[in-house]
Design a protein around this motif. Structure first.
Motif, PDB file in Angstrom:
ATOM      1  N   SER A 192       0.855  -1.191   0.000  1.00  5.68           N
ATOM      2  CA  SER A 192       0.000   0.000   0.000  1.00  5.68           C
ATOM      3  C   SER A 192       0.886   1.234   0.000  1.00  5.68           C
ATOM      4  O   SER A 192       1.624   1.490   0.954  1.00  5.68           O
ATOM      5  N   LEU A 193       0.785   2.013  -1.071  1.00  2.00           N
ATOM      6  CA  LEU A 193       1.578   3.245  -1.145  1.00  2.00           C
ATOM      7  C   LEU A 193       1.142   4.221  -0.050  1.00  2.00           C
ATOM      8  O   LEU A 193       1.976   4.904   0.553  1.00  2.00           O
ATOM      9  N   ASP A 194      -0.167   4.268   0.220  1.00  2.00           N
ATOM     10  CA  ASP A 194      -0.644   5.185   1.261  1.00  2.00           C
ATOM     11  C   ASP A 194      -0.098   4.782   2.636  1.00  2.00           C
ATOM     12  O   ASP A 194       0.284   5.633   3.431  1.00  2.00           O
ATOM     13  N   HIS A 195      -0.050   3.484   2.901  1.00  2.80           N
ATOM     14  CA  HIS A 195       0.557   3.004   4.160  1.00  2.80           C
ATOM     15  C   HIS A 195       2.026   3.411   4.230  1.00  2.80           C
ATOM     16  O   HIS A 195       2.503   3.907   5.256  1.00  2.80           O
ATOM     17  N   ALA A 196       2.733   3.205   3.131  1.00  2.00           N
ATOM     18  CA  ALA A 196       4.162   3.549   3.106  1.00  2.00           C
ATOM     19  C   ALA A 196       4.359   5.048   3.336  1.00  2.00           C
ATOM     20  O   ALA A 196       5.230   5.471   4.102  1.00  2.00           O
ATOM     21  N   LEU A 197       3.506   5.860   2.696  1.00  6.85           N
ATOM     22  CA  LEU A 197       3.594   7.317   2.877  1.00  6.85           C
ATOM     23  C   LEU A 197       3.243   7.700   4.319  1.00  6.85           C
ATOM     24  O   LEU A 197       3.936   8.513   4.941  1.00  6.85           O
ATOM     25  N   ASN A 198       2.164   7.107   4.852  1.00  7.19           N
ATOM     26  CA  ASN A 198       1.745   7.428   6.216  1.00  7.19           C
ATOM     27  C   ASN A 198       2.826   7.087   7.239  1.00  7.19           C
ATOM     28  O   ASN A 198       2.977   7.769   8.255  1.00  7.19           O
ATOM     29  N   CYS A 199       3.548   5.987   6.999  1.00  3.12           N
ATOM     30  CA  CYS A 199       4.588   5.564   7.944  1.00  3.12           C
ATOM     31  C   CYS A 199       5.842   6.431   7.806  1.00  3.12           C
ATOM     32  O   CYS A 199       6.579   6.617   8.778  1.00  3.12           O
ATOM     33  N   SER A 200       6.100   6.917   6.616  1.00  2.00           N
ATOM     34  CA  SER A 200       7.314   7.709   6.385  1.00  2.00           C
ATOM     35  C   SER A 200       7.171   9.122   6.936  1.00  2.00           C
ATOM     36  O   SER A 200       8.126   9.695   7.455  1.00  2.00           O
ATOM     37  N   ARG A 201       5.976   9.698   6.808  1.00  2.00           N
ATOM     38  CA  ARG A 201       5.764  11.109   7.126  1.00  2.00           C
ATOM     39  C   ARG A 201       6.220  11.490   8.535  1.00  2.00           C
ATOM     40  O   ARG A 201       7.030  12.420   8.679  1.00  2.00           O
ATOM     41  N   PRO A 202       5.754  10.760   9.589  1.00  2.13           N
ATOM     42  CA  PRO A 202       6.181  11.187  10.934  1.00  2.13           C
ATOM     43  C   PRO A 202       7.682  11.033  11.155  1.00  2.13           C
ATOM     44  O   PRO A 202       8.249  11.685  12.030  1.00  2.13           O
ATOM     45  N   LEU A 203       8.333  10.173  10.382  1.00  2.00           N
ATOM     46  CA  LEU A 203       9.779   9.950  10.532  1.00  2.00           C
ATOM     47  C   LEU A 203      10.586  10.931   9.688  1.00  2.00           C
ATOM     48  O   LEU A 203      11.820  10.968   9.772  1.00  2.00           O
ATOM     49  N   GLY A 204       9.905  11.700   8.851  1.00  2.00           N
ATOM     50  CA  GLY A 204      10.613  12.628   7.973  1.00  2.00           C
ATOM     51  C   GLY A 204      11.385  11.930   6.869  1.00  2.00           C
ATOM     52  O   GLY A 204      12.300  12.495   6.286  1.00  2.00           O
ATOM     53  N   THR A 205      11.013  10.667   6.571  1.00  2.00           N
ATOM     54  CA  THR A 205      11.714   9.925   5.518  1.00  2.00           C
ATOM     55  C   THR A 205      10.826   9.842   4.270  1.00  2.00           C
ATOM     56  O   THR A 205       9.682  10.311   4.282  1.00  2.00           O
ATOM     57  N   THR A 206      11.361   9.255   3.226  1.00  2.00           N
ATOM     58  CA  THR A 206      10.578   9.066   2.007  1.00  2.00           C
ATOM     59  C   THR A 206      10.417   7.577   1.737  1.00  2.00           C
ATOM     60  O   THR A 206      11.147   6.747   2.286  1.00  2.00           O
ATOM     61  N   VAL A 207       9.449   7.253   0.902  1.00  2.00           N
ATOM     62  CA  VAL A 207       9.249   5.853   0.504  1.00  2.00           C
ATOM     63  C   VAL A 207      10.407   5.455  -0.411  1.00  2.00           C
ATOM     64  O   VAL A 207      10.811   6.220  -1.278  1.00  2.00           O
ATOM     65  N   GLY A 208      10.928   4.237  -0.218  1.00  2.00           N
ATOM     66  CA  GLY A 208      12.101   3.783  -0.961  1.00  2.00           C
ATOM     67  C   GLY A 208      11.861   3.733  -2.465  1.00  2.00           C
ATOM     68  O   GLY A 208      10.731   3.543  -2.926  1.00  2.00           O
ATOM     69  N   ALA A 209      12.943   3.885  -3.227  1.00  2.00           N
ATOM     70  CA  ALA A 209      12.848   3.882  -4.692  1.00  2.00           C
ATOM     71  C   ALA A 209      12.350   2.549  -5.215  1.00  2.00           C
ATOM     72  O   ALA A 209      11.754   2.479  -6.291  1.00  2.00           O
ATOM     73  N   ASN A 210      12.571   1.463  -4.474  1.00  2.00           N
ATOM     74  CA  ASN A 210      12.155   0.140  -4.972  1.00  2.00           C
ATOM     75  C   ASN A 210      10.641  -0.069  -4.893  1.00  2.00           C
ATOM     76  O   ASN A 210      10.114  -0.971  -5.549  1.00  2.00           O
ATOM     77  N   PHE A 211       9.925   0.739  -4.107  1.00  2.00           N
ATOM     78  CA  PHE A 211       8.480   0.524  -3.928  1.00  2.00           C
ATOM     79  C   PHE A 211       7.735   0.523  -5.259  1.00  2.00           C
ATOM     80  O   PHE A 211       6.794  -0.242  -5.470  1.00  2.00           O
ATOM     81  N   ASP A 212       8.143   1.397  -6.167  1.00  2.00           N
ATOM     82  CA  ASP A 212       7.496   1.504  -7.478  1.00  2.00           C
ATOM     83  C   ASP A 212       7.771   0.315  -8.383  1.00  2.00           C
ATOM     84  O   ASP A 212       7.070   0.131  -9.388  1.00  2.00           O
ATOM     85  N   TRP A 213       8.797  -0.466  -8.055  1.00  2.00           N
ATOM     86  CA  TRP A 213       9.276  -1.462  -9.007  1.00  2.00           C
ATOM     87  C   TRP A 213       8.977  -2.896  -8.629  1.00  2.00           C
ATOM     88  O   TRP A 213       8.951  -3.773  -9.478  1.00  2.00           O
ATOM     89  N   LEU A 214       8.791  -3.151  -7.344  1.00  2.00           N
ATOM     90  CA  LEU A 214       8.518  -4.533  -6.946  1.00  2.00           C
ATOM     91  C   LEU A 214       7.636  -4.549  -5.701  1.00  2.00           C
ATOM     92  O   LEU A 214       7.685  -3.651  -4.872  1.00  2.00           O
TER      93      LEU A 214
END
Lengths: 437, 437
Positions: B141-163
């Motif tokens: 879930s991209l939304d889950h990945a975004l929701n988890c990254s936001r409070p940490l100030g990180t971004t979703v990994g580049a591999n998320f789009d690919w696999l």
């Protein structure tokens, strides 16, 4: 569990090959496997190694050579998987060892009966000896962690000092020594690229590990204390955690290795029991320069708590070398005693959060690398990330594994005043990828 | 697999409760479980839900109501686990559905015989319906990945789009709805500290997921193409991937989650078959702003390849609320259709490296979170990392789970022109840690 007469160096078998210098399988070892005659339709059944022979436990169960608990253990171990034996518990495992020791020792009056159950190891084939419920792979060698970090310019994580790091592995692709390993296909990123390509793995590697077989488990929510952890291990084997380094580098953030590991894992056929390994323990210690563990991972600095000193050797034979019958050159010589965390600590940690282990589970130690040159348990370390080819002997070098390569692990224990006991061989061969891109 | 008469809205059962508005189990659903009467010593056996009843497949196997392939399937499904049914293959699963549909439809001449096999769902207890070989949990879930990254100030990994990212989970601690989950003990680091403490998890969470049961597997080295992946899924259930967020944050580098996940996983008792879910598929698409997948994960933009639109709801009942019989308040409403990767893509990716899936394997979808507020599938997202308490109803709020909390998942499908079919309930209750520090 204590040292006893089955560990005495002076004891000899009536089977000459068990008394030969350098055998892996003297009277003091008695490891278990599941086997049958090669290319036969015989049922799989348990066997015990002695010299160059196997005691066929299904045949032995038909004799009257054992009584009581030992007879029950032999009957359970005559099955196509050893889970039934494990379920009988530590007293039964001990009774099995002690009964076989008596039956195979010089002077046994049942020698002729037992001799009739022997099958030559050269005629046997093996299978994974257990139905494995879960497979957990640890990461417990500080030298391995350092070796892997150095070429990347990174440091070992702060948590390494505090807990035995681990992940869950794949059970379905575990096979026994002799496994044919297809080179995996997968995604990876070339240096400098931002978009992955799909193709055959270019950085195929092995990992030298010890596998531990859980003999008795625990209930969910009831951790196994460190003081009892040792008693939950039935025995150890050699384990190759094949690894696709390029796939791993691309996929492993944030949840760890997946396709880079789950295409194959190879275990040796012989399980050396914890009781057989007792003489070869080292004292537990933790150098003062590193943090001492939290209470649930902390133990006295003595031999009852330490690592097993298992000598380990890795070699690779290329396809042409194998075809020519050449002998492998040793690439790595190290020992299991170098691991930062012991098997007991791994089990105590595994269960501290409430996770239940089950009889028949497999625990991988993580790659075993020692502190000196030539003690690294994977090509990525030996070649510094593929930068420096390593000499595999007979004029060939490797950065990573090539199609047709056979990777060979050996393991054995030696200690003054005790017999040399061995694990036999764990080997596997790389096949070309079966899929085109 | 195509739409057929078993999907027609106009069809009715002779059992009145199956025709009631809002039932999870109309004639068009027919999900499977393994059940027995509660507090009885009856053998576990397969059952099919219809209205508020269960067709006891062991009892049905004793009648002459079915013939041929359907009779074989019913006999296999009468066992204490459904693996035997799975091994019979897709034609048998289809024959089972079609036979039960005919037996339960208005006008069936065997009505009295079938009625005699019914057990009220209110009298039943359930167990995990399969021997699960391996359990894989995805992160799709991209939304889950975004929701988890936001409070940490990180971004979703580049591999998320690919696999479709995944890791291997723990099989031994999977249990069925109603699971009692001990709050795990573990190591974690307080804000700003450099040394971990040991204690009871302070940030206990759930993850809303769909579980997929693999019906037919593949051989090692023979990947399942995306075009065939759907046919390998027997059916779906609701899955709670309980998570200890503080333990997870400390342990998961570099190899992923371990103790933070392996203490418990809860599956719903009912498996809704892939055939029952056919009407509720969405068209596959990938927005132009994101990279299109590599060839082995790429499919046409139509309904044969898309996600299942499964409505999902999460609620929490505190111990006092439960004791008072209060109704839970909906915390989250979302749909499985929002996942970035489909189940078919997960299976194609899982096997592309050579890994073999086996009949009875469990695949978790990863946390399901939608794009809007109130669509997040875990507390860590809803509370922005524990910063903002969320209203669970009846005057209580939560940052993370408290002892005594019951987490409740529901799932159902609706589409104009088709019946509403449901998954029933998946619930689990948090118990205090059994271990003291």
């Amino acid at each position: 569990m204590n040292l006893n007469h089955t560990h005495e160096l002076s004891r000899r078998s009536w089977l000459a090959s068990a008394n030969e210098v350098g055998t892996d399988f003297p009277l003091q070892n008695l490891p278990l496997s599941v086997f049958r005659r090669r290319n036969s339709a015989e049922p799989w059944r348990g066997g015990v190694a002695i010299g160059d022979q196997i005691v066929d436990l299904a045949a032995l169960a038909q004799t009257n050579c054992s009584r009581g608990e030992a007879a029950k253990a032999i009957e359970a171990a005559a099955a196509p998987k050893l889970n039934g034996l494990l379920d009988l518990g530590p007293n039964a495992w001990r009774a099995l060892r002690h009964s076989l020791f008596a039956l195979l020792e010089v002077g046994c009056t049942d020698e002729a009966t037992v001799r009739a159950t022997l099958v030559a190891q050269g005629e046997a084939e093996y299978t994974v000896p257990l139905n494995i419920g879960d497979y957990t792979d640890f990461y417990t060698s500080l030298d391995h962690a350092l070796n892997c970090s150095r070429p990347l310019g990174t440091t070992v994580g702060a948590n390494f000092d505090w807990l035995p790091i681990a992940y869950h592995g794949r059970v379905s692709s575990i096979d026994v020594s002799g496994q044919q390993v297809y080179r995996p296909m997968g995604q990876y990123v070339s240096n400098g690229a931002s978009v992955p390509v799909f193709g055959a793995c270019q950085r195929l590697d092995y990992e030298l590990e010890i596998g531990a077989i859980i003999g008795t488990g625990n209930s969910r929510g009831t951790p196994i204390p460190l003081a009892e952890a040792q008693e939950h291990i039935f025995g150890l084997c050699l384990l190759n955690d094949w690894s696709a380094r390029d796939v791993q580098a691309w996929e492993m953030q944030p949840l760890g290795p997946f396709l880079s590991k789950n295409f194959a894992t190879t275990v040796s056929p012989w399980i050396v029991t914890t009781e057989a390994l007792l003489p070869y323990r080292e004292a537990w210690s933790r150098v003062a320069a590193r943090p001492q563990p939290l209470a649930y991972l902390c133990s006295p600095f003595n031999r009852a708590w330490g690592a097993f000193d298992i000598n380990l050797e890795v070699s690779i034979l290329g396809a042409q070398q194998l075809a020519k019958g050449l002998q492998p050159r040793s690439l790595t010589r190290t020992s299991f005693r170098h691991q930062y965390w012991t098997l007991g600590q791994m089990i105590a940690h595994h269960t501290i959060g409430g996770c239940n282990l089950q009889s028949g589970d497999l625990i991988g130690s993580g790659t075993i690398s020692g502190p000196s040159e030539g003690e690294a348990g994977a090509l990525i370390e030996l070649t510094e990330g593929g930068a420096k080819p390593v000499d595999i002997g007979h004029g060939e070098t490797r950065r990573f594994l090539e199609d047709g390569d056979t990777v060979i692990f050996r393991g054995w224990c030696e200690r003054e005043g005790y017999a040399r006991i061995g694990f036999g061989t764990n080997y596997g061969t790389v096949l070309p990828s079966p899929v085109c891109d």
